[in-house]
Design a protein around this motif. Sequence first.
Motif, PDB file in Angstrom:
ATOM      1  N   ARG A  78       0.709  -1.115   6.644  1.00 35.70           N
ATOM      2  CA  ARG A  78       0.527  -2.369   7.967  1.00 35.70           C
ATOM      3  C   ARG A  78      -0.338  -0.882   9.007  1.00 35.70           C
ATOM      4  N   ILE A  79       0.181  -0.501  10.140  1.00 34.57           N
ATOM      5  CA  ILE A  79      -0.020   0.471  10.849  1.00 34.57           C
ATOM      6  C   ILE A  79      -0.922   1.053  10.581  1.00 34.57           C
ATOM      7  N   ALA A  80      -0.384   2.040   9.748  1.00 31.36           N
ATOM      8  CA  ALA A  80      -1.541   2.578   9.018  1.00 31.36           C
ATOM      9  C   ALA A  80      -3.050   2.596   8.681  1.00 31.36           C
ATOM     10  N   GLN A  81      -3.133   1.650   7.665  1.00 29.97           N
ATOM     11  CA  GLN A  81      -4.279   0.930   7.318  1.00 29.97           C
ATOM     12  C   GLN A  81      -5.076   0.838   8.737  1.00 29.97           C
ATOM     13  N   LEU A  82      -4.677  -0.131  10.020  1.00 30.48           N
ATOM     14  CA  LEU A  82      -4.823  -0.012  10.982  1.00 30.48           C
ATOM     15  C   LEU A  82      -5.671   1.082  12.265  1.00 30.48           C
ATOM     16  N   ASP A  83      -4.919   1.672  12.067  1.00 23.22           N
ATOM     17  CA  ASP A  83      -4.945   2.994  12.930  1.00 23.22           C
ATOM     18  C   ASP A  83      -4.717   4.815  11.852  1.00 23.22           C
ATOM     19  N   ASP A  84      -5.638   5.321  12.208  1.00 19.29           N
ATOM     20  CA  ASP A  84      -6.283   6.510  11.576  1.00 19.29           C
ATOM     21  C   ASP A  84      -5.389   7.597  11.770  1.00 19.29           C
TER      22      ASP A  84
ATOM     23  N   ALA B  28       5.605   8.312   5.782  1.00 20.27           N
ATOM     24  CA  ALA B  28       6.841   7.334   5.804  1.00 20.27           C
ATOM     25  C   ALA B  28       6.875   5.921   4.803  1.00 20.27           C
ATOM     26  N   ALA B  29       5.968   5.639   4.462  1.00 19.37           N
ATOM     27  CA  ALA B  29       5.939   4.165   2.745  1.00 19.37           C
ATOM     28  C   ALA B  29       5.907   4.503   2.265  1.00 19.37           C
ATOM     29  N   LEU B  30       4.499   5.451   1.958  1.00 20.34           N
ATOM     30  CA  LEU B  30       4.689   5.902   0.226  1.00 20.34           C
ATOM     31  C   LEU B  30       6.189   6.888  -0.903  1.00 20.34           C
TER      32      LEU B  30
ATOM     33  N   SER C 213      13.305  -7.210  -3.806  1.00 20.87           N
ATOM     34  CA  SER C 213      12.002  -7.516  -4.893  1.00 20.87           C
ATOM     35  C   SER C 213      10.920  -8.129  -4.384  1.00 20.87           C
ATOM     36  N   ASN C 214      10.434  -8.873  -3.784  1.00 20.90           N
ATOM     37  CA  ASN C 214       9.273  -9.546  -3.051  1.00 20.90           C
ATOM     38  C   ASN C 214       8.895  -9.085  -1.949  1.00 20.90           C
ATOM     39  N   ASN C 215       9.866  -8.213  -1.007  1.00 19.02           N
ATOM     40  CA  ASN C 215       9.232  -7.276  -0.205  1.00 19.02           C
ATOM     41  C   ASN C 215       8.792  -5.629  -0.814  1.00 19.02           C
ATOM     42  N   MET C 216       9.319  -5.403  -1.935  1.00 17.21           N
ATOM     43  CA  MET C 216       8.419  -3.832  -2.336  1.00 17.21           C
ATOM     44  C   MET C 216       7.190  -4.165  -3.252  1.00 17.21           C
ATOM     45  N   LEU C 217       7.569  -5.781  -3.812  1.00 16.60           N
ATOM     46  CA  LEU C 217       5.922  -5.805  -4.602  1.00 16.60           C
ATOM     47  C   LEU C 217       4.870  -6.317  -3.138  1.00 16.60           C
ATOM     48  N   LYS C 218       5.090  -6.403  -1.951  1.00 15.82           N
ATOM     49  CA  LYS C 218       3.975  -6.903  -0.960  1.00 15.82           C
ATOM     50  C   LYS C 218       4.410  -5.204  -0.434  1.00 15.82           C
ATOM     51  N   LEU C 219       4.542  -3.890  -0.364  1.00 14.24           N
ATOM     52  CA  LEU C 219       4.594  -2.804  -0.202  1.00 14.24           C
ATOM     53  C   LEU C 219       3.522  -2.070  -1.197  1.00 14.24           C
ATOM     54  N   SER C 220       4.159  -2.686  -2.306  1.00 10.30           N
ATOM     55  CA  SER C 220       3.644  -2.224  -3.358  1.00 10.30           C
ATOM     56  C   SER C 220       2.093  -2.412  -3.525  1.00 10.30           C
ATOM     57  N   GLU C 221       1.780  -3.801  -2.806  1.00  9.29           N
ATOM     58  CA  GLU C 221       0.118  -4.836  -2.802  1.00  9.29           C
ATOM     59  C   GLU C 221      -0.544  -3.779  -1.977  1.00  9.29           C
TER      60      GLU C 221
ATOM     61  N   GLU D 163      -3.748  -0.635  -1.840  1.00  6.21           N
ATOM     62  CA  GLU D 163      -5.491  -1.611  -1.274  1.00  6.21           C
ATOM     63  C   GLU D 163      -5.409  -0.550  -0.258  1.00  6.21           C
ATOM     64  N   ALA D 164      -4.413   0.550   0.087  1.00  2.12           N
ATOM     65  CA  ALA D 164      -4.860   2.045   0.467  1.00  2.12           C
ATOM     66  C   ALA D 164      -4.791   3.046  -0.049  1.00  2.12           C
ATOM     67  N   THR D 165      -4.671   2.805  -1.571  1.00  2.00           N
ATOM     68  CA  THR D 165      -5.665   4.281  -2.210  1.00  2.00           C
ATOM     69  C   THR D 165      -5.791   4.407  -3.229  1.00  2.00           C
ATOM     70  N   ARG D 166      -6.079   3.044  -4.110  1.00  2.00           N
ATOM     71  CA  ARG D 166      -6.570   1.899  -4.595  1.00  2.00           C
ATOM     72  C   ARG D 166      -5.989   3.001  -6.561  1.00  2.00           C
ATOM     73  N   ASP D 167      -4.334   3.728  -5.845  1.00  2.00           N
ATOM     74  CA  ASP D 167      -4.074   4.502  -7.096  1.00  2.00           C
ATOM     75  C   ASP D 167      -2.850   3.219  -8.423  1.00  2.00           C
ATOM     76  N   SER D 168      -3.050   3.720  -9.500  1.00  2.00           N
ATOM     77  CA  SER D 168      -2.359   2.255 -10.005  1.00  2.00           C
ATOM     78  C   SER D 168      -1.314   2.411 -10.479  1.00  2.00           C
ATOM     79  N   ARG D 169      -0.765   3.582 -10.137  1.00  2.00           N
ATOM     80  CA  ARG D 169       0.809   3.226  -9.830  1.00  2.00           C
ATOM     81  C   ARG D 169       1.670   2.465  -9.463  1.00  2.00           C
ATOM     82  N   TYR D 170       0.355   1.861  -7.984  1.00  2.00           N
ATOM     83  CA  TYR D 170       1.709   0.344  -7.302  1.00  2.00           C
ATOM     84  C   TYR D 170       0.575  -1.044  -8.312  1.00  2.00           C
ATOM     85  N   VAL D 171       0.327  -0.746  -8.827  1.00  2.00           N
ATOM     86  CA  VAL D 171      -0.226  -2.231  -9.319  1.00  2.00           C
ATOM     87  C   VAL D 171       0.913  -2.256 -11.181  1.00  2.00           C
TER      88      VAL D 171
END
Length: 166
Positions: free
Chosen positions: A86-92, A100-102, A146-154, A158-166
């Motif tokens: 979330r920080i990375a999404q808001l701060d270039d 780290a998240a990836l 598992s729920n939190n990993m789904l949040k991270l995947s989402e 959103e950040a990458t549009r890479d389908s592996r996270y879907v």
Amino acid sequence: QLCDWHITLVSKLDEKTMQSVLNSEHGGVNETLADAYAIFNDAKYLEAAKKYSHRGMVEGMQQLNTPFLNNRHANTQVPKYIGFERIAQLDDTADEYHTAALNFWKDVTDNRTVCIGGNTVIEHFLNQSNYDSYISQPDGPETCNSNNMLKLSEDLFEATRDSRYV
């Protein structure tokens, strides 16, 4: 007001003490503060989100480092990485948070997750040699993790549009 309370709560802590506090389970405080920044556009919330970010976890996953997560309490770690993204999404300029998240996501999904989507035993990440315990132990995978990993995947999708996270 609750975000402001969190800022005040740790305002007098030096960096070493703050990082020690972050060893304990504290939920998604960095994510919540990042969200407050997104809502109110007040830099104090982004600064606080970074202060509530566990540097050891950011630095430990700058490269894919599978042994790094072994035996760590998973419910403590996953929310940290959601906040990092979330920080990375808001701060270039927060590339290290995104990296780290990836790497965290890749390690957990490739090395610790079983077919039912779970990835813990007794709330901890195990090393790969104990993979059968994820299914055989009665205190196996938890839905909250598992729920939190789904949040991270989402967030990563959103950040990458890479389908592996879907």
